[in-house]
Write an enzyme that holds these catalytic residues in place. Structure first.
Site, short mmCIF file in Angstrom:
data_model
loop_
_atom_site.label_atom_id
_atom_site.label_comp_id
_atom_site.label_asym_id
_atom_site.label_seq_id
_atom_site.Cartn_x
_atom_site.Cartn_y
_atom_site.Cartn_z
N GLY A 210 0.89 -1.04 0.06
CA GLY A 210 -0.09 -0.05 -0.12
C GLY A 210 1.05 1.33 -0.03
N GLY B 150 4.86 1.01 -0.29
CA GLY B 150 5.42 0.71 -1.46
C GLY B 150 5.32 -0.54 -1.71
N SER C 281 -9.82 4.40 -4.93
CA SER C 281 -10.13 3.10 -4.75
C SER C 281 -9.03 2.06 -4.62
CB SER C 281 -11.22 2.53 -5.78
OG SER C 281 -11.56 1.30 -5.52
N VAL D 239 -9.60 -1.10 -5.54
CA VAL D 239 -10.09 -1.98 -6.21
C VAL D 239 -8.95 -2.16 -7.73
CG1 VAL D 239 -11.97 -2.94 -7.90
CG2 VAL D 239 -12.47 -1.78 -5.79
N ASP E 31 -3.88 -6.47 -8.88
CA ASP E 31 -4.10 -7.40 -10.00
C ASP E 31 -3.23 -6.47 -11.29
OD1 ASP E 31 -5.56 -9.21 -9.35
OD2 ASP E 31 -7.45 -8.17 -9.73
N GLY F 190 -13.59 3.59 -7.94
CA GLY F 190 -14.30 2.39 -8.22
C GLY F 190 -13.49 1.31 -9.27
N ALA G 157 -13.08 1.44 -12.58
CA ALA G 157 -12.75 2.04 -13.67
C ALA G 157 -11.43 1.51 -14.09
CB ALA G 157 -12.74 3.69 -13.50
#
Length: 108
Positions: free
Chosen positions: A17, A20, A41, A43, A47, A82, A84
């Site tokens: 986070g 780093g 976000s 989200v 990935d 979100g 996006a």
């Protein structure tokens, strides 16, 4: 680091986070600080990090440069609202910011 040094994994990458990210191989450990940004976000951040780092390694990037691409993609993802989708241009912009902010990744 123990997983990579023992041979259980070729590479181990950990995102932390706002602290780093770090990646380790049997011979090298590289850590990068996070890029400051307005977090909208989380989200897809992990990935995006994994995809960018994997692509960079597949293209022959060094471990440090691959980590830089991963951090750039993760930063671009958290700056999106979100679910996006991030855009390549956003990742490239964050990568340039990272390169300008950090002359060379810190090796542990």
């Amino acid at each position: 680091m123990a997983l990579a040094r023992s041979g259980a994994a070729r590479l181990v990458a950990v995102t932390m986070g706002e602290d780093g990210a770090i990646v380790a191989s049997a011979n090298e450990v590289v850590r990068l600080a996070a890029l400051p940004c307005d977090v909208r976000s989380a989200v897809g951040a992990g990935d995006s990090f994994t995809a960018a780092m994997t692509l960079a390694l597949a293209r022959g990037a060094s471990l440090a440069d691959a980590l830089s691409w991963g951090v750039a993609a993760g930063t671009a993802a958290v700056a999106c609202a979100g679910t996006a989708r991030i855009r390549r241009v956003d990742v490239e912009m964050q990568y340039r910011r990272l390169i300008e902010a950090v002359e060379e990744p810190c090796c542990v």
